[in-house]
Scaffold this motif. Sequence first.
Motif, PDB file in Angstrom:
ATOM      1  N   LEU A   1     -12.375 -11.266 -32.673  1.00 54.86           N
ATOM      2  CA  LEU A   1     -11.108 -11.686 -32.068  1.00 54.86           C
ATOM      3  C   LEU A   1     -11.176 -11.630 -30.548  1.00 54.86           C
TER       4      LEU A   1
ATOM      5  N   CYS B   1     -13.459 -14.520 -29.376  1.00 57.22           N
ATOM      6  CA  CYS B   1     -12.731 -15.790 -29.457  1.00 57.22           C
ATOM      7  C   CYS B   1     -11.663 -15.877 -28.371  1.00 57.22           C
TER       8      CYS B   1
ATOM      9  N   TYR C   1     -11.449 -18.606 -25.411  1.00 57.08           N
ATOM     10  CA  TYR C   1     -10.213 -19.386 -25.267  1.00 57.08           C
ATOM     11  C   TYR C   1      -9.714 -19.346 -23.821  1.00 57.08           C
TER      12      TYR C   1
ATOM     13  N   SER D   1     -17.480 -11.952 -41.374  1.00 55.57           N
ATOM     14  CA  SER D   1     -16.682 -12.082 -40.151  1.00 55.57           C
ATOM     15  C   SER D   1     -17.140 -13.280 -39.326  1.00 55.57           C
TER      16      SER D   1
ATOM     17  N   ILE E   1     -15.640 -16.434 -40.713  1.00 53.99           N
ATOM     18  CA  ILE E   1     -14.220 -16.536 -40.371  1.00 53.99           C
ATOM     19  C   ILE E   1     -14.051 -17.056 -38.946  1.00 53.99           C
ATOM     20  N   PHE E   2     -14.807 -16.472 -38.006  1.00 48.54           N
ATOM     21  CA  PHE E   2     -14.603 -16.823 -36.603  1.00 48.54           C
ATOM     22  C   PHE E   2     -15.309 -18.109 -36.207  1.00 48.54           C
TER      23      PHE E   2
ATOM     24  N   ILE F   1     -15.067 -20.730 -38.110  1.00 49.12           N
ATOM     25  CA  ILE F   1     -13.992 -21.676 -38.452  1.00 49.12           C
ATOM     26  C   ILE F   1     -12.914 -21.653 -37.375  1.00 49.12           C
ATOM     27  N   ILE F   2     -12.551 -20.460 -36.907  1.00 46.25           N
ATOM     28  CA  ILE F   2     -11.538 -20.334 -35.850  1.00 46.25           C
ATOM     29  C   ILE F   2     -12.023 -21.029 -34.577  1.00 46.25           C
ATOM     30  N   TYR F   3     -13.298 -20.820 -34.248  1.00 43.10           N
ATOM     31  CA  TYR F   3     -13.848 -21.361 -32.999  1.00 43.10           C
ATOM     32  C   TYR F   3     -13.826 -22.886 -32.983  1.00 43.10           C
TER      33      TYR F   3
ATOM     34  N   THR G   1     -12.018 -24.884 -34.718  1.00 43.05           N
ATOM     35  CA  THR G   1     -10.686 -25.474 -34.892  1.00 43.05           C
ATOM     36  C   THR G   1      -9.755 -25.225 -33.711  1.00 43.05           C
ATOM     37  N   ILE G   2      -9.973 -24.115 -33.013  1.00 41.51           N
ATOM     38  CA  ILE G   2      -9.055 -23.743 -31.928  1.00 41.51           C
ATOM     39  C   ILE G   2      -9.728 -23.828 -30.557  1.00 41.51           C
TER      40      ILE G   2
END
Length: 269
Positions: free
Chosen positions: A29, A32, A36, A257, A260-261, A263-265, A267-268
Motif C-alpha cells: 500500500l 502504491c 501514485y 500480495s 493484489i497490488f 492489479i491495483i497498479y 488499474t489505478i
Amino acid sequence: MIVFKSFWRKKTTHIYFIIILFIQIVFGLFICGKCYYIKLNNSNYENSYIYLTSKEDITRELKKIRGIKWIEKGFSYDEEVFIKNNKVAKNEIIIPDQYKQRYAVNSTLQVSINDNEYSFIVKDYVPNYNLFLVNKEVINEVLSNAQEFVYVMDLKDWSKSEKIFHKLSTAFSGDIREEVIKKNNIQYDDIMVWLNVFIFLNILLFMIILVLTIINILEDEKKNVLMYRCLGFTKFKIISINILKLLELFVLPFLLSFSIFFIIYITII
C-alpha cells in the motif's frame, strides 16, 4: 509430503502467515501510494524543465545521469530556447502561451539567427515561459554553426529535482537553471517524505518479524527431529526441509500480495 502438510496444519504457522501477509500488504500500500503521488507530482510539474548550456556536445554524459526522462539539444536566441518537435513543419513554430496576444495562430514570426532569417507560422501554444518548438531541420541547421548548445531535460521524478540539479551543477560548468511551472501548490514532496518514513519502518518491522519467525519455527521444528530421523532423513535433508518450509511461509504471502497490488497498479497507477 507429510512433513509439509503437518507444518501448514499448525495454528502457529497460520498466525505467522497472516502476520507476514499483513505486513507485505501494508508495504505494498505504501509503495502504491508513493507511485501514485510521484505520478501526481510529475503531472504537477508537467511543463517544467531543467535548462543547461554547454560549449561542447555533452549528450552522452547527460544520458549517464539517472533520473532524466528525456533530453533535447537545441539553441538559445535572445534568451529564448528552441528545441525540436516532430509535429511541426519546417516553416511552423509552437510558441509559449504568454505570446498569445502578440502572435495569433497562423500569424508570422520572424527570427534572425546567426545572420539567417527564419519566417515561421505560429501553429500552437505551449504552457511555459520561454520554450519554442521548431522542426528538427531548423535545429540541425542552427546547431551546425553554433558555438553553444542548450539542453532541455525532463525528469522521471520531480521530487528528486534538487538532487539531480546538484549533480548537473557539479558535473558541468555551463549555465544551469530550473524553469518550474506548477499547476497547483500542493506539497506532494512532503507526502512522499512521510511515505518513505513509513516504508522504512515497515521494512524494519518486517526484518524483526522475519528473524523472530525463523527462530520460533526452528525451535518448533527441533521437536520433529526425532521423527525425521525415524523416517530415515539425513541431517542435510532435515535442514533442506526447514529451509523449504521457511521459503513457503515467506514466498506464498509475497505472491498473494504481489498479485493484489499488481492489479491495483495497472488499474489505478
